[in-house]
Motif scaffolding. Sequence first.
Motif, PDB file in Angstrom:
ATOM      1  N   MET A   1      -3.118   7.264   8.247  1.00 50.30           N
ATOM      2  CA  MET A   1      -2.107   6.686   7.415  1.00 50.30           C
ATOM      3  C   MET A   1      -1.116   7.787   7.027  1.00 50.30           C
ATOM      4  N   SER A   2       0.146   7.476   7.081  1.00 49.32           N
ATOM      5  CA  SER A   2       1.144   8.488   6.741  1.00 49.32           C
ATOM      6  C   SER A   2       1.213   8.687   5.234  1.00 49.32           C
ATOM      7  N   ARG A   3       1.796   9.772   4.857  1.00 50.16           N
ATOM      8  CA  ARG A   3       1.905  10.121   3.434  1.00 50.16           C
ATOM      9  C   ARG A   3       2.746   9.106   2.667  1.00 50.16           C
ATOM     10  N   SER A   4       3.822   8.614   3.261  1.00 46.17           N
ATOM     11  CA  SER A   4       4.698   7.658   2.568  1.00 46.17           C
ATOM     12  C   SER A   4       3.987   6.317   2.341  1.00 46.17           C
ATOM     13  N   THR A   5       3.154   5.873   3.284  1.00 45.56           N
ATOM     14  CA  THR A   5       2.401   4.634   3.111  1.00 45.56           C
ATOM     15  C   THR A   5       1.373   4.781   1.996  1.00 45.56           C
ATOM     16  N   SER A   6       0.696   5.916   1.955  1.00 46.69           N
ATOM     17  CA  SER A   6      -0.286   6.173   0.907  1.00 46.69           C
ATOM     18  C   SER A   6       0.391   6.214  -0.466  1.00 46.69           C
ATOM     19  N   LEU A   7       1.532   6.859  -0.546  1.00 46.95           N
ATOM     20  CA  LEU A   7       2.279   6.936  -1.793  1.00 46.95           C
ATOM     21  C   LEU A   7       2.747   5.541  -2.229  1.00 46.95           C
ATOM     22  N   LEU A   8       3.184   4.737  -1.288  1.00 47.80           N
ATOM     23  CA  LEU A   8       3.618   3.367  -1.584  1.00 47.80           C
ATOM     24  C   LEU A   8       2.453   2.522  -2.103  1.00 47.80           C
ATOM     25  N   GLN A   9       1.270   2.675  -1.512  1.00 48.24           N
ATOM     26  CA  GLN A   9       0.094   1.952  -1.974  1.00 48.24           C
ATOM     27  C   GLN A   9      -0.283   2.362  -3.398  1.00 48.24           C
TER      28      GLN A   9
END
Length: 120
Positions: A1-9
């Motif tokens: 999972m990319s960093r931006s997806t994790s941050l969005l979650q």
Amino acid sequence: MSRSTSLLQQMTIFVTVMTGGGCGMMYYLMQKNFAKSEYYRLAIEQLNENSTAMASLGAPPLKIHNIHLTDRHNRVDHTQAQLKIPVTGQKTGGYLYTTSTRDSVMNSCLNSQRRGASPH
């Protein structure tokens, strides 16, 4: 999972929790305002003074529950308050239906009439 997806979650979870907490706090504060109001207190006092109703409920102790904010029987405006207050005793429970009219000159409740009670 990319960093931006994790941050969005993480941000989605945070916003969801904060929104839920805010809604819960607003519900609690609205219930507290109802319980402190003069028309609410007068209705409960009149119920406590009615020995027949208290005996039927099996009270004391009398337990007063939160009103249902979405119930169509609960209406409050500048001149009149109409409430359906759930109550229970040791024997049974029901609803206290009350209507209060505000005297605009004195700015206090003129009367708080118990319209009746019905079992749950």
